[in-house]
Design a protein around this motif. Sequence first.
Motif, PDB file in Angstrom:
ATOM      1  N   ASP A  65      -1.802  12.357 -15.022  1.00 20.88           N
ATOM      2  CA  ASP A  65      -3.409  11.849 -15.111  1.00 20.88           C
ATOM      3  C   ASP A  65      -3.616  11.839 -13.949  1.00 20.88           C
ATOM      4  OD1 ASP A  65      -1.856   9.823 -14.287  1.00 20.88           O
ATOM      5  OD2 ASP A  65      -2.495   8.402 -15.898  1.00 20.88           O
ATOM      6  N   GLY A  66      -4.775  10.942 -13.737  1.00 14.67           N
ATOM      7  CA  GLY A  66      -5.354  10.664 -12.350  1.00 14.67           C
ATOM      8  C   GLY A  66      -4.815   9.477 -11.426  1.00 14.67           C
ATOM      9  N   THR A  67      -3.569   9.175 -11.731  1.00  9.39           N
ATOM     10  CA  THR A  67      -2.923   7.990 -10.928  1.00  9.39           C
ATOM     11  C   THR A  67      -3.201   8.668  -9.331  1.00  9.39           C
ATOM     12  OG1 THR A  67      -1.509   7.881 -12.678  1.00  9.39           O
ATOM     13  CG2 THR A  67      -0.748   6.907 -10.393  1.00  9.39           C
ATOM     14  N   TRP A  68      -2.889   9.543  -8.993  1.00  5.35           N
ATOM     15  CA  TRP A  68      -2.948  10.146  -7.566  1.00  5.35           C
ATOM     16  C   TRP A  68      -4.233  10.050  -6.891  1.00  5.35           C
ATOM     17  CZ3 TRP A  68      -0.620  11.139  -2.945  1.00  5.35           C
ATOM     18  CH2 TRP A  68      -1.443  11.881  -1.960  1.00  5.35           C
ATOM     19  N   ALA A  69      -5.350  10.325  -7.737  1.00  3.37           N
ATOM     20  CA  ALA A  69      -6.601  10.338  -7.358  1.00  3.37           C
ATOM     21  C   ALA A  69      -7.248   8.660  -7.196  1.00  3.37           C
ATOM     22  CB  ALA A  69      -7.578  11.326  -8.346  1.00  3.37           C
ATOM     23  N   GLU A  70      -6.847   8.126  -8.102  1.00  8.67           N
ATOM     24  CA  GLU A  70      -7.321   6.607  -8.159  1.00  8.67           C
ATOM     25  C   GLU A  70      -6.851   5.913  -7.030  1.00  8.67           C
ATOM     26  OE1 GLU A  70      -9.122   4.889 -10.241  1.00  8.67           O
ATOM     27  OE2 GLU A  70      -9.893   6.858 -11.410  1.00  8.67           O
ATOM     28  N   ALA A  71      -5.542   6.017  -6.859  1.00  8.02           N
ATOM     29  CA  ALA A  71      -4.769   5.378  -5.801  1.00  8.02           C
ATOM     30  C   ALA A  71      -5.242   5.771  -4.307  1.00  8.02           C
ATOM     31  CB  ALA A  71      -3.383   5.502  -6.029  1.00  8.02           C
ATOM     32  N   SER A  72      -5.530   7.116  -4.371  1.00  5.99           N
ATOM     33  CA  SER A  72      -5.757   7.614  -3.022  1.00  5.99           C
ATOM     34  C   SER A  72      -7.308   7.322  -2.547  1.00  5.99           C
ATOM     35  CB  SER A  72      -5.719   9.424  -3.037  1.00  5.99           C
ATOM     36  OG  SER A  72      -4.366   9.619  -3.193  1.00  5.99           O
ATOM     37  N   ALA A  73      -8.073   7.021  -3.516  1.00  6.15           N
ATOM     38  CA  ALA A  73      -9.344   6.801  -3.271  1.00  6.15           C
ATOM     39  C   ALA A  73      -9.779   5.343  -2.570  1.00  6.15           C
ATOM     40  CB  ALA A  73     -10.450   6.564  -4.792  1.00  6.15           C
ATOM     41  N   LEU A  74      -8.449   4.645  -2.700  1.00  2.00           N
ATOM     42  CA  LEU A  74      -8.488   3.131  -1.870  1.00  2.00           C
ATOM     43  C   LEU A  74      -7.731   3.413  -0.701  1.00  2.00           C
ATOM     44  CD1 LEU A  74      -7.282   0.987  -5.022  1.00  2.00           C
ATOM     45  CD2 LEU A  74      -9.798   1.262  -4.253  1.00  2.00           C
ATOM     46  N   ALA A  75      -7.370   4.490  -0.133  1.00  2.00           N
ATOM     47  CA  ALA A  75      -6.361   4.418   0.838  1.00  2.00           C
ATOM     48  C   ALA A  75      -7.353   4.222   2.173  1.00  2.00           C
ATOM     49  CB  ALA A  75      -5.971   5.792   1.093  1.00  2.00           C
ATOM     50  N   ASN A  76      -8.760   4.376   2.342  1.00  2.00           N
ATOM     51  CA  ASN A  76      -9.465   4.235   3.596  1.00  2.00           C
ATOM     52  C   ASN A  76      -9.928   2.835   3.681  1.00  2.00           C
ATOM     53  OD1 ASN A  76      -9.382   6.965   4.338  1.00  2.00           O
ATOM     54  ND2 ASN A  76     -10.836   7.671   3.022  1.00  2.00           N
ATOM     55  N   ALA A  77      -9.804   2.116   2.457  1.00  2.00           N
ATOM     56  CA  ALA A  77     -10.209   0.659   2.650  1.00  2.00           C
ATOM     57  C   ALA A  77      -9.237  -0.251   2.485  1.00  2.00           C
ATOM     58  CB  ALA A  77     -11.288   0.455   1.452  1.00  2.00           C
ATOM     59  N   LEU A  78      -8.276  -0.014   2.401  1.00  2.00           N
ATOM     60  CA  LEU A  78      -7.012  -1.002   2.340  1.00  2.00           C
ATOM     61  C   LEU A  78      -5.757  -0.698   2.911  1.00  2.00           C
ATOM     62  CD1 LEU A  78      -7.229  -1.516  -1.642  1.00  2.00           C
ATOM     63  CD2 LEU A  78      -8.251  -3.135   0.182  1.00  2.00           C
ATOM     64  N   PRO A  79      -4.853  -1.565   3.347  1.00  2.94           N
ATOM     65  CA  PRO A  79      -3.725  -0.995   4.029  1.00  2.94           C
ATOM     66  C   PRO A  79      -2.643  -0.460   2.958  1.00  2.94           C
ATOM     67  CG  PRO A  79      -3.986  -3.551   3.860  1.00  2.94           C
ATOM     68  CD  PRO A  79      -4.965  -2.800   3.214  1.00  2.94           C
ATOM     69  N   LEU A  80      -3.056   0.894   2.769  1.00  7.10           N
ATOM     70  CA  LEU A  80      -2.444   1.470   1.684  1.00  7.10           C
ATOM     71  C   LEU A  80      -2.058   2.818   1.997  1.00  7.10           C
ATOM     72  CD1 LEU A  80      -1.920   1.734  -1.489  1.00  7.10           C
ATOM     73  CD2 LEU A  80      -4.264   2.733  -1.724  1.00  7.10           C
ATOM     74  N   ARG A  81      -0.486   3.271   1.629  1.00  5.58           N
ATOM     75  CA  ARG A  81       0.036   4.401   1.645  1.00  5.58           C
ATOM     76  C   ARG A  81       0.344   4.970   0.174  1.00  5.58           C
ATOM     77  NH1 ARG A  81       5.056   3.933   5.289  1.00  5.58           N
ATOM     78  NH2 ARG A  81       5.035   6.260   5.175  1.00  5.58           N
ATOM     79  N   VAL A  82      -0.033   6.168  -0.072  1.00  3.24           N
ATOM     80  CA  VAL A  82       0.141   6.819  -1.376  1.00  3.24           C
ATOM     81  C   VAL A  82       1.142   7.958  -1.168  1.00  3.24           C
ATOM     82  CG1 VAL A  82      -0.756   7.395  -3.661  1.00  3.24           C
ATOM     83  CG2 VAL A  82      -2.144   5.884  -2.147  1.00  3.24           C
ATOM     84  N   LEU A  83       2.425   7.969  -1.934  1.00  2.71           N
ATOM     85  CA  LEU A  83       3.264   9.086  -1.908  1.00  2.71           C
ATOM     86  C   LEU A  83       3.122   9.581  -3.161  1.00  2.71           C
ATOM     87  CD1 LEU A  83       6.281   7.374  -0.399  1.00  2.71           C
ATOM     88  CD2 LEU A  83       4.179   8.318   0.877  1.00  2.71           C
ATOM     89  N   ARG A  84       2.979  11.381  -3.146  1.00  5.98           N
ATOM     90  CA  ARG A  84       3.064  11.687  -4.426  1.00  5.98           C
ATOM     91  C   ARG A  84       4.376  12.629  -4.372  1.00  5.98           C
ATOM     92  NH1 ARG A  84       2.094  16.880  -6.395  1.00  5.98           N
ATOM     93  NH2 ARG A  84       1.100  17.581  -4.433  1.00  5.98           N
ATOM     94  N   LEU A  85       5.351  12.246  -5.369  1.00  4.71           N
ATOM     95  CA  LEU A  85       6.416  13.064  -5.515  1.00  4.71           C
ATOM     96  C   LEU A  85       6.187  14.548  -6.239  1.00  4.71           C
ATOM     97  CD1 LEU A  85       8.970  10.319  -6.633  1.00  4.71           C
ATOM     98  CD2 LEU A  85       8.121  10.841  -4.336  1.00  4.71           C
TER      99      LEU A  85
END
Length: 332
Positions: A65-85
């Motif tokens: 589903d859109g999990t990767w897109a939803e999480a990645s959209a916040l990466a520029n505003a928060l101290p966030l790293r998103v890994l996609r397996l």
Amino acid sequence: MKDLAQTLELTDFPGAPGLRPDLSFVIPAFNEAGNITQTIRQVCAEATRLVPSFEVIVVDDGSSDGTWAEASALANALPLRVLRLSRNFGKEQAIMAGLQAAEGAAVVILDADLQEPLTHLETMLRHRADGYEMVYAVRAHRDDESPAKRLFTKAFYRLLNMGAETPIPADARDFRLMDRKVVDALCALPERNRFMKGLYGWVGFRTKAVPIALQPRHSGRSKFGFRGLLKLGLTGLTSFTAWPLRVWTGVGMTVALASIVFGIWIAIRTMVFGIEVPGWASVVVAVSLLGGVQLLSVGILGEYLARVFTEVKGRPGYIVAEERRASSDIRP
């Protein structure tokens, strides 16, 4: 808290780039598009209140589903790293991917559905300040589960703890706070078939349980059906106890002893009463029983052999296809 979480910006998070954060959050996610945005924002809001610096690591375990897109959209505003397996490797491997990527002095693992209330995080941090190196959540009750699932869970953990080197709590959750030394110990383990609840207990350290009552999911439903639970249960049994092998050794010895006793009884009866015409029913029953016992024991041996085969191949437990972080770059 919701309003605060929605207005958080990158400048709200203190801590110089390149320094080890005080706390890392590892969030494995599989098809959690309806939950992941709210979860990330609530985690960031609570972490801002509790620690000087932190990072959030979301591991997208091959979501469709859109999990990767939803999480990645916040990466520029928060101290966030998103890994996609690269595909769905399972929750245990997704947790390990997050632990190996985490850089914090302590690490918190929590589910993307946020059923465990974040208010317990402050209690966990107090226990860590008191010297506990691992603080984990346990279910206060299982009233929300069906009687069949409660019975299956109770039976599984009773069987697992029969031969386990270290006791594994039956009601423990993945929601836990671990010191850096605990995380390093887990990451140093070379095995690929991972049953994390067993590994948490195996590495030891000072631990503390915190009872919690689960909240309803905000969106979606649990991804762990009966088949997934059964697969995880087999992994746990074959990884942390050898009692199934010992049980069938005992069964084999019992059957062999019974056969010897039965043979002696037939010999004595024949000498006393003479030879009888044997019936085919007893032969068929005996052959069927022994054949079933042999096939079942071979199947159990096969399960252990399959684990050995997986370990010998040496394939990695997971593959990271992409990574997105606050610097807006995407790393293969």
